[in-house]
Motif scaffolding. Structure first.
Motif, short mmCIF file in Angstrom:
data_model
loop_
_atom_site.label_atom_id
_atom_site.label_comp_id
_atom_site.label_asym_id
_atom_site.label_seq_id
_atom_site.Cartn_x
_atom_site.Cartn_y
_atom_site.Cartn_z
N UNK A 77 0.83 -1.21 0.00
CA UNK A 77 0.00 0.00 0.00
C UNK A 77 0.85 1.25 0.00
N UNK A 78 2.09 1.14 0.46
CA UNK A 78 3.00 2.30 0.49
C UNK A 78 3.77 2.38 -0.82
N UNK A 79 4.28 3.56 -1.17
CA UNK A 79 5.08 3.69 -2.40
C UNK A 79 6.31 2.79 -2.36
N UNK A 80 6.63 2.15 -3.48
CA UNK A 80 7.78 1.25 -3.55
C UNK A 80 8.72 1.55 -4.71
N UNK A 81 8.39 2.52 -5.58
CA UNK A 81 9.22 2.80 -6.74
C UNK A 81 10.57 3.36 -6.29
N UNK A 82 11.65 2.71 -6.72
CA UNK A 82 12.98 3.04 -6.22
C UNK A 82 13.43 4.44 -6.63
N UNK A 83 13.30 4.76 -7.92
CA UNK A 83 13.82 6.05 -8.40
C UNK A 83 13.10 7.25 -7.77
N UNK A 84 11.75 7.28 -7.76
CA UNK A 84 11.09 8.42 -7.10
C UNK A 84 11.41 8.52 -5.61
N UNK A 85 11.53 7.38 -4.92
CA UNK A 85 11.86 7.43 -3.50
C UNK A 85 13.28 7.93 -3.28
N UNK A 86 14.20 7.54 -4.19
CA UNK A 86 15.57 8.06 -4.09
C UNK A 86 15.59 9.56 -4.33
N UNK A 87 14.79 10.02 -5.30
CA UNK A 87 14.71 11.46 -5.55
C UNK A 87 14.11 12.20 -4.35
N UNK A 88 13.14 11.57 -3.70
CA UNK A 88 12.54 12.17 -2.50
C UNK A 88 13.59 12.32 -1.41
N UNK A 89 14.45 11.31 -1.25
CA UNK A 89 15.50 11.38 -0.24
C UNK A 89 16.51 12.48 -0.57
N UNK A 90 16.87 12.61 -1.84
CA UNK A 90 17.78 13.69 -2.26
C UNK A 90 17.15 15.05 -1.95
N UNK A 91 15.86 15.17 -2.25
CA UNK A 91 15.14 16.42 -1.96
C UNK A 91 15.15 16.70 -0.46
N UNK A 92 14.91 15.68 0.34
CA UNK A 92 14.91 15.84 1.80
C UNK A 92 16.26 16.36 2.29
N UNK A 93 17.33 15.75 1.82
CA UNK A 93 18.66 16.15 2.26
C UNK A 93 18.99 17.57 1.81
N UNK A 94 18.65 17.89 0.55
CA UNK A 94 18.95 19.23 0.04
C UNK A 94 18.22 20.31 0.84
N UNK A 95 16.91 20.10 1.07
CA UNK A 95 16.11 21.09 1.80
C UNK A 95 16.57 21.20 3.25
N UNK A 96 16.82 20.08 3.89
CA UNK A 96 17.15 20.08 5.32
C UNK A 96 18.52 20.70 5.58
N UNK A 97 19.52 20.29 4.80
CA UNK A 97 20.85 20.85 4.99
C UNK A 97 20.88 22.34 4.69
N UNK A 98 20.16 22.75 3.64
CA UNK A 98 20.08 24.18 3.33
C UNK A 98 19.43 24.96 4.46
N UNK A 99 18.32 24.41 5.00
CA UNK A 99 17.62 25.09 6.09
C UNK A 99 18.49 25.19 7.34
N UNK A 100 19.20 24.12 7.67
CA UNK A 100 20.03 24.13 8.87
C UNK A 100 21.17 25.13 8.76
N UNK A 101 21.70 25.31 7.55
CA UNK A 101 22.81 26.26 7.36
C UNK A 101 22.29 27.70 7.32
N UNK A 102 21.28 27.95 6.50
CA UNK A 102 20.81 29.32 6.31
C UNK A 102 20.08 29.87 7.54
N UNK A 103 19.41 28.99 8.28
CA UNK A 103 18.62 29.44 9.42
C UNK A 103 19.37 29.35 10.75
N UNK A 104 20.67 29.02 10.69
CA UNK A 104 21.45 28.90 11.92
C UNK A 104 21.38 30.17 12.78
N UNK A 105 21.53 31.39 12.21
CA UNK A 105 21.42 32.59 13.05
C UNK A 105 20.04 32.73 13.71
N UNK A 106 18.98 32.36 12.98
CA UNK A 106 17.63 32.41 13.55
C UNK A 106 17.50 31.41 14.70
#
Length: 470
Positions: free
Chosen positions: A266-295
């Protein structure tokens, strides 16, 4: 046979698309350098080869994520063009981001050429696909490139398959007739090729490319024999699975060391889209942690000055398939807030095991502002980096809440929890518990990268205006 043929067509389309990307390169260069500017010229074309190489490399990912080279017969042309456009959007965003990160001030590439190249490429690939569709459709109308099939059984699912295919003549399938099971009456007006116990003779007598078997759980022995007969004569077989007519799972046939396995998920199982989702997660999270550090430093100071206690609050939460982890937040409540919860149970407004209350007395002054702006959730970007959470996904519950779930509600644990989901953009605390669960399950059943992106974009105004926050 069909799978091998589909792979051949898919590989051919991929090769043609790569060639088109190559042809578009000098066309765009010539348009930009000679016709669209009256002054100045581009750098030598050799300076743009890294852009071309990056395009060919990233195209493999963007086309895979968009499902561009999937089933070719049963795609409508509009569906294929939408997927093609999605692939180019992903391609352009990734290459543009890479160009921004690694650009050299002394040799900045032309943005107009960048846009022209992808515009010309899309036009060539779209034109090629439309042309192929028109040629294939004309050929199938004249009897070329068609596939003839027979259907075993007259179940509702079998009839539904015939009606569906009849409604799409562009797919190139021709219905030859029925093969009836023992004791089954002949359907009115349809051609009958024979009975199931005569299938061997039917295959010898008729020109058939495929046999579709309307499977019934009580006839598994006969189905096995029918499949064996088709295999002996090299005729493709499709078995309609009506064993689980009410199943909501995605069904796939896999192979495990040569053994066929029918899988339900019932959950998503497609490897390529899930890998892209993980790349997106890392890119957004690392960017947020760096840029928002002063905040973050400012918030930490405000929390510390507002009330005694630690800056951060950590709590055990339940993640993917029941895995527990420590989730981090900026502390928005007084110390000992969890111990006070039983005394406040009457204030709960969600109607379920979760607790949400307007004017919760445990919330501090700074905490109210943090909750209204959702800034208290930002340390969870670290949970995303660690792989315990995702940017988009159902909110992670606490173990005591999960113990009170009804069985159908536990399915929301089948994906990695997230910072935001449909619940956050649908009113948050204004949504009752049952509706919350329904929204999460709807997200799981209809997941896609584009759905995630739309939720992220809708989350921004929801956070800025504090809709439903408490």
């Amino acid at each position: 046979m069909l799978k091998e043929r589909a792979r051949l067509v898919s590989g051919g389309l991929r090769a043609v698309d790569m060639a088109m990307l190559g042809v578009a390169f000098p066309i765009a260069y010539g348009l930009r350098d000679e016709y669209l500017t009256g002054q100045g010229h581009l750098y030598p074309i050799a300076s743009y080869w890294p852009l071309f190489a990056a395009t060919l490399l990233v195209w493999q990912l963007s086309s895979r994520v968009s499902g561009l080279y999937g089933r070719y017969r049963t795609f409508s042309i509009l569906t294929e063009l939408r997927r093609l456009l999605r692939a180019f959007v992903v391609l352009a965003l990734i290459v543009a981001a890479a160009q921004f990160v690694w650009k050299r001030p002394e040799r900045e590439l032309s943005r107009l050429f960048f846009g022209l190249y992808y515009g010309v490429s899309f036009a060539l690939l779209a034109g090629n696909r439309i042309t192929l569709r028109l040629v294939a459709r004309a050929a199938r109308r004249r009897g070329f490139n068609t596939r003839t099939f027979a259907v075993v059984g007259t179940s509702d699912m079998a009839k539904g398959i015939i009606q569906t295919i009849a409604g799409h003549p562009e797919w190139g399938y021709v219905f030859a007739g029925y093969v009836l099971e023992d004791g089954e009456p002949a359907p009115g007006g349809a051609r009958v090729l024979g009975r199931l116990d005569e299938l061997g003779q039917v295959l010898e007598r008729e020109v058939l490319d495929e046999v579709v078997i309307g499977a019934r759980s009580a006839r598994l022995d006969r189905i096995e024999e029918a499949v064996r007969l088709c295999e002996e004569q090299g005729v493709g077989v499709k078995v309609l699975l009506d064993f689980f007519p009410n199943s909501t799972s995605r069904i796939a046939v896999e192979e495990l060391e040569g053994l066929p396995v029918l899988s339900f998920a019932t959950a998503p199982t497609e490897v390529a889209p899930l890998a892209a989702k993980r790349v997106f997660d890392l890119a957004v999270s690392l960017t947020a942690l760096v840029l928002l550090a002063p905040l973050f430093l400012g918030i930490a100071l405000a929390v510390k000055l507002d009330s005694p206690g630690p800056v951060f609050f950590r709590q055990r939460r339940v993640g993917l398939n029941g895995r527990e982890f420590w989730m981090w937040k900026f502390r928005s409540m007084c110390v000992g807030a969890e111990a006070m919860l039983p005394a406040l149970a009457a204030l709960n407004e969600t109607g379920g095991p979760t607790f949400k209350a307007t004017g919760d007395p445990r919330v501090t002054r700074v905490g109210r502002w943090l909750r209204r702006t959702s800034l208290d959730e930002f340390p969870q970007f670290w949970n995303v980096v660690k792989g315990e959470m995702s940017v988009v996904g159902p909110r992670p519950p606490i173990p005591s809440e999960v113990k009170e779930y009804q069985r159908w509600q536990r399915r929301r644990l089948s994906v990695r929890p997230g910072l935001t989901c449909t619940w956050q953009v649908s009113g948050r605390s204004e949504v009752d518990f049952d509706r919350w669960m329904e929204l999460d399950l709807h997200y799981i059943d209809h997941w896609s990268l584009w759905h995630d992106l739309s939720i992220v974009l809708r989350t921004i105004p929801a956070v800025l205006f504090g809709r439903g926050a408490r």
